[in-house]
Design a protein around this motif. Structure first.
Motif, PDB file in Angstrom:
ATOM      1  N   LYS C 155      -8.279  -1.345  -2.672  1.00  0.00           N
ATOM      2  CA  LYS C 155      -6.968  -1.497  -3.271  1.00  0.00           C
ATOM      3  C   LYS C 155      -6.061  -2.202  -2.260  1.00  0.00           C
ATOM      4  O   LYS C 155      -6.142  -1.930  -1.061  1.00  0.00           O
ATOM      5  CB  LYS C 155      -6.393  -0.095  -3.551  1.00  0.00           C
ATOM      6  CG  LYS C 155      -5.386  -0.057  -4.683  1.00  0.00           C
ATOM      7  CD  LYS C 155      -5.240   1.398  -5.152  1.00  0.00           C
ATOM      8  CE  LYS C 155      -4.427   1.496  -6.410  1.00  0.00           C
ATOM      9  NZ  LYS C 155      -4.525   2.874  -6.950  1.00  0.00           N
ATOM     10  N   VAL C 212      -8.280  16.906  -1.593  1.00  0.00           N
ATOM     11  CA  VAL C 212      -8.204  15.492  -1.239  1.00  0.00           C
ATOM     12  C   VAL C 212      -8.974  15.309   0.077  1.00  0.00           C
ATOM     13  O   VAL C 212      -8.976  16.203   0.926  1.00  0.00           O
ATOM     14  CB  VAL C 212      -6.693  15.087  -1.147  1.00  0.00           C
ATOM     15  CG1 VAL C 212      -6.004  15.762   0.008  1.00  0.00           C
ATOM     16  CG2 VAL C 212      -6.501  13.603  -1.110  1.00  0.00           C
TER      17      VAL C 212
ATOM     18  N   GLU D 203       4.294   5.783  -3.885  1.00  0.00           N
ATOM     19  CA  GLU D 203       3.248   5.349  -4.813  1.00  0.00           C
ATOM     20  C   GLU D 203       2.019   4.901  -4.032  1.00  0.00           C
ATOM     21  O   GLU D 203       0.886   5.241  -4.379  1.00  0.00           O
ATOM     22  CB  GLU D 203       3.823   4.193  -5.628  1.00  0.00           C
ATOM     23  CG  GLU D 203       3.188   3.993  -6.979  1.00  0.00           C
ATOM     24  CD  GLU D 203       3.782   2.749  -7.611  1.00  0.00           C
ATOM     25  OE1 GLU D 203       5.014   2.761  -7.873  1.00  0.00           O
ATOM     26  OE2 GLU D 203       3.037   1.763  -7.785  1.00  0.00           O
ATOM     27  N   THR D 206       0.330   8.028  -2.517  1.00  0.00           N
ATOM     28  CA  THR D 206      -0.291   8.976  -3.439  1.00  0.00           C
ATOM     29  C   THR D 206      -1.309   8.306  -4.351  1.00  0.00           C
ATOM     30  O   THR D 206      -1.940   8.974  -5.170  1.00  0.00           O
ATOM     31  CB  THR D 206       0.790   9.703  -4.275  1.00  0.00           C
ATOM     32  OG1 THR D 206       1.580   8.737  -4.945  1.00  0.00           O
ATOM     33  CG2 THR D 206       1.655  10.563  -3.380  1.00  0.00           C
ATOM     34  N   SER D 207      -1.475   6.996  -4.186  1.00  0.00           N
ATOM     35  CA  SER D 207      -2.614   6.389  -4.879  1.00  0.00           C
ATOM     36  C   SER D 207      -3.672   5.972  -3.866  1.00  0.00           C
ATOM     37  O   SER D 207      -4.567   5.209  -4.175  1.00  0.00           O
ATOM     38  CB  SER D 207      -2.169   5.210  -5.743  1.00  0.00           C
ATOM     39  OG  SER D 207      -1.449   4.287  -4.979  1.00  0.00           O
ATOM     40  N   SER D 208      -3.527   6.480  -2.638  1.00  0.00           N
ATOM     41  CA  SER D 208      -4.561   6.180  -1.634  1.00  0.00           C
ATOM     42  C   SER D 208      -4.938   7.486  -0.922  1.00  0.00           C
ATOM     43  O   SER D 208      -5.663   8.307  -1.480  1.00  0.00           O
ATOM     44  CB  SER D 208      -4.069   5.100  -0.661  1.00  0.00           C
ATOM     45  OG  SER D 208      -2.879   5.502  -0.003  1.00  0.00           O
ATOM     46  N   ASP D 211      -3.679  11.359  -2.647  1.00  0.00           N
ATOM     47  CA  ASP D 211      -3.740  11.340  -4.109  1.00  0.00           C
ATOM     48  C   ASP D 211      -3.903  12.763  -4.643  1.00  0.00           C
ATOM     49  O   ASP D 211      -4.968  13.154  -5.117  1.00  0.00           O
ATOM     50  CB  ASP D 211      -4.927  10.451  -4.511  1.00  0.00           C
ATOM     51  CG  ASP D 211      -5.030  10.287  -6.013  1.00  0.00           C
ATOM     52  OD1 ASP D 211      -4.118  10.728  -6.740  1.00  0.00           O
ATOM     53  OD2 ASP D 211      -6.050   9.720  -6.457  1.00  0.00           O
ATOM     54  N   TYR D 215       1.640  16.119  -2.785  1.00  0.00           N
ATOM     55  CA  TYR D 215       2.350  14.992  -2.181  1.00  0.00           C
ATOM     56  C   TYR D 215       3.167  14.225  -3.228  1.00  0.00           C
ATOM     57  O   TYR D 215       4.277  13.770  -2.959  1.00  0.00           O
ATOM     58  CB  TYR D 215       1.374  14.056  -1.466  1.00  0.00           C
ATOM     59  CG  TYR D 215       1.008  14.548  -0.088  1.00  0.00           C
ATOM     60  CD1 TYR D 215       1.658  14.067   1.043  1.00  0.00           C
ATOM     61  CD2 TYR D 215       0.029  15.520   0.095  1.00  0.00           C
ATOM     62  CE1 TYR D 215       1.334  14.525   2.315  1.00  0.00           C
ATOM     63  CE2 TYR D 215      -0.297  15.997   1.354  1.00  0.00           C
ATOM     64  CZ  TYR D 215       0.356  15.496   2.469  1.00  0.00           C
ATOM     65  OH  TYR D 215       0.053  15.954   3.716  1.00  0.00           O
ATOM     66  N   ARG D 216       2.579  14.095  -4.419  1.00  0.00           N
ATOM     67  CA  ARG D 216       3.268  13.348  -5.466  1.00  0.00           C
ATOM     68  C   ARG D 216       4.562  14.062  -5.860  1.00  0.00           C
ATOM     69  O   ARG D 216       5.635  13.460  -5.904  1.00  0.00           O
ATOM     70  CB  ARG D 216       2.322  13.225  -6.669  1.00  0.00           C
ATOM     71  CG  ARG D 216       2.694  12.090  -7.613  1.00  0.00           C
ATOM     72  CD  ARG D 216       1.567  11.812  -8.601  1.00  0.00           C
ATOM     73  NE  ARG D 216       0.409  11.236  -7.937  1.00  0.00           N
ATOM     74  CZ  ARG D 216      -0.814  11.780  -7.910  1.00  0.00           C
ATOM     75  NH1 ARG D 216      -1.065  12.924  -8.515  1.00  0.00           N
ATOM     76  NH2 ARG D 216      -1.784  11.167  -7.258  1.00  0.00           N
TER      77      ARG D 216
END
Lengths: 291, 291, 291, 291
Positions: C155, C212, D203, D206-208, D211, D215-216
């Motif tokens: 990504k 995670v 973002e 929390t997309s790496s 996740d 955290y989000r």
């Protein structure tokens, strides 16, 4: 003795005045010329360039930080280029050990001599010739400068023959002072929020265990929130803690209290404390306590 | 004056000795009877129970912590049950403000009188009658006890009419002392690892900015790592920082330096420092620096 | 695409391998030539100088710190002198924001292009093409490099058109990772000293709130004290916290948790942890607890 | 199963609702009766005293702190006096390990049974039966309560046969959550003051690497400063860190990050944050940065 003096802020001006009073022949230079007028009236010869101030067997520098001293020494028209062979540069600025080492090497390479002689004391002590001088460098050079140290200070401590050692001692001393400020700040925040009289608490402390001006003066500044005008401004305090931490980092010495002080100074600056006395870090505990 | 004295550890024994020397009639009680022999030789009457020590118009207690004092005061055969109506209990232990408040209330409810009079000074000062006494409570009671304070101390500070205020002042003072230990420990770790002489650094400090016994004595203990025998043992220091933090927590006063000290004391105890002087926290920076 | 790659440590080698697998033509240079052999076997052309690696329209650098990258870029025979006009330098090293700014300016002045594209992920992720790429710089340049980012990462996040912003994000991310290590270290010290099973505690956490890999992997390393061989060595972790603190200092942002981490890393290095994985800072709480 | 439930705040009400939905016969008691109306509508029998709620083979308690639970259990008309012989008390409150030990002993002495079963999850998870249950106590009792745990939670972790171990795990977990809040708060203060977009930074994270909902959710609350209404109020967070530190103190485990959190919570409360969500401690770094 014929002495050049570069850097006439509040500390430098006081030191220069003390040298004049002791009968030395002073040639002074400051980037902002207006500041030198009072010294001219006391008999100092004012010159418009570093080059001319450099034409003396001994030259003091008293500047605010590493960058300012580097500019004065290594600039195109700087001190190192204009000092006479064998002349002695006495650096009283509070600078980092890395720069001090570099200055010692550069002077030696160029056939000039270098002493670090940072001082303890606030501007009033500088003006009164009551500083504590912390000197390091070649013994001969220290001996030559002794009469000058006697003029500006009440006592001289010779640390070693490595100039940077004097700077490390100075940084460590400033760390200890900042630690006093922080500890008083926290104790006063507690005492104050408990409804006790902060002034009486300080009186108790400073007439018993802490019967020494450092606690008396900083305690008063914090208790009365008397942070202006600054005797020693917050950005300088922040710089000194940074330099202490840098020296400690090189040696792998963790100093958690110094880290706390680092964060305190950044908070103070972030909240607009640029012009306050560094003892204003002692007010942050009260602020955090909603006091 | 006829005085009962309960708790004859190193501090209590010194204070009791000073009271005897000043001509007071002392009745002493200690849980461990062996400790009272020297006092008996100096003329104290030794009794085997709290009840008998309680039969005096004034009774001092000097115990190691909240739990010990609670046991002495509130126990089934404790002080509160045996004090005569109107008698005065002077508590010199370093205890928490909550317990001090509770003691003040309990004594008032029972028609007895209560003063908090914690002291600053190490055992040698107690023995020499050179303590600093921090007293709080009803003015009349303070007045009555003044001659006794004069016997044990070089100076008495009257804080307020609320006993717990004296305890808060004492805890704040101990926090300031521990802060001195930590700051010296960090500075000495840096100075030492840089190869400078720690003793000379201390000499410089304590003959200039920090010319006061606290810095001189703790500096020497840390530099020489002279932590045994303990003048004031680490667990007591840990307790005092805990009590200071508890007082601060009730008032919502964050004290990050006190928090650091808390962690230092726990580290010291976890590493087996139970029997060391509390100044041994000043050695942890050196240990963390791999020194 | 024809790509030069300079710096083939564990991370760089993995990234270069991923680029090769994706069909790119790779020219590789490493100061220590032995490390490039495996890549040569995979089809990379090995060259003996920065100058030759620079003869490509895109050149990656992946070096250990600011000093190494400065030497490669600004050296007498460095990248900036040998890149073709309009060529693109993609810097994946974790460096400070000041150096990143300076690189952006220097490349622009010289008519070359510069992207910062630091990555998240351990060496295994680099080898598997599973990194997270954080890119910043001119949109056109990012577009050109996208195919390369797709080869090395799962990504790509484009932060802004200022390269240094990507570096700040990377430093902030590493700070968050180090914070995970510290928090797990403290919790495990407590759990372990209470006699509970550390492995089961971690299983509970990572199958509930903290499900995670970051918590699972660092938790395991700390609980098992599996710090060798280092996936990411302690001195690099120390450097990253230093760079984060420097960035924060310039902006007057106090970060007390980052300060704590700074002290932890110094302690780790002072105790001889140079070759350990950076997660070994998570063992210090246990050590301080005498565990 | 017939179940008593005492304590119907936001968490307790959600848990009770989940038990009802799973078909259990619920008798509920709350000090403030208004809160139980919605449960009555769902079929719970509402009683006006602890004594009546106690007449069940299993009784849950879910109270805000140690003092509240002590009052319910040990009060003159409390649970311990009214539980039937052999009945099971399941304590889901987040309480200290000392009180949990004391409860286990008191119940055993009285011939009643005791389980600690604190839970992870916010009120919404309680209402949805999606909590994580951390149970400890005698295996037989855990087995009996399993169906109830299945009703309130998505997963049950059995820690050991000592109830207080479950409380220690819960406190350690809350410490880890607060550490997430602090670390995000510092990183966002830095990112924000550097002029980067905080939302995009989150973002990316929390997309790496991060996740995971913790955290989000906390990241969003901090970035948007959405601290009202409180899902978990600041005074409860402060209490939990205090209890974690108390448990650590008993074992001589220094936890500097927990100490930092302690100070943060006190600052938050001192600044008037009583009614804010505990994630508001994550805003203090921004405030200190003058942001």
């Amino acid at each position: 003795m014929k002495v050049g003096f570069i850097g006439l802020g509040r500390m430098g001006a006081g030191m220069a005045g003390s040298l004049l009073r002791a009968g030395h022949e002073l040639t002074v230079y400051n980037r902002t010329p207006s500041k030198v007028r009072p010294l001219a009236e006391q008999g100092a010869r004012v010159v418009p360039s570093i080059a001319e101030a450099a034409k003396n067997p001994v030259v003091f520098t008293m500047l605010s930080d590493d960058a300012a001293l580097e500019a004065v020494v290594f600039g195109d028209d700087g001190l190192l280029r204009h000092l006479a062979p064998g002349a002695l540069h006495v650096s009283s600025s509070t600078i980092g050990v890395v720069l001090s080492e570099r200055l010692a090497l550069s002077h030696a390479d160029a056939g000039r001599r270098f002493l670090a002689a940072p001082v303890f004391g606030r501007p009033e002590a500088a003006a009164a010739g009551k500083l504590f001088v912390v000197a390091a460098g070649a013994a001969g050079a220290v001996g030559e400068a002794q009469a000058l140290f006697d003029a500006i200070g009440q006592k001289t401590f010779v640390v070693s023959d490595r100039p940077q050692d004097a700077n490390l001692v100075k940084l460590s001393g400033n760390f200890l002072l900042a630690a006093v400020v922080e500890s008083l700040g926290e104790a006063l925040a507690l005492i104050g929020k408990a409804g006790l009289d902060r002034g009486r608490f300080l009186e108790l402390l400073t007439s018993s265990l802490f019967d020494v001006p450092v606690y008396r003066n900083y305690g008063r500044l914090i208790a009365e929130r008397a942070f202006e005008p600054a005797g020693f401004a917050a950005p300088l305090g922040q710089k000194d803690i940074r330099l202490a931490l840098e020296a400690a980092e090189r040696l792998h010495v963790p100093m958690p209290l110094a880290s706390l002080l680092r964060d305190r100074f950044l908070t103070l600056l972030a909240r607009g404390g640029e012009r306050l006395d560094w003892s204003a870090v002692g007010d942050l505990a009260r602020q955090d306590a909603g006091g």
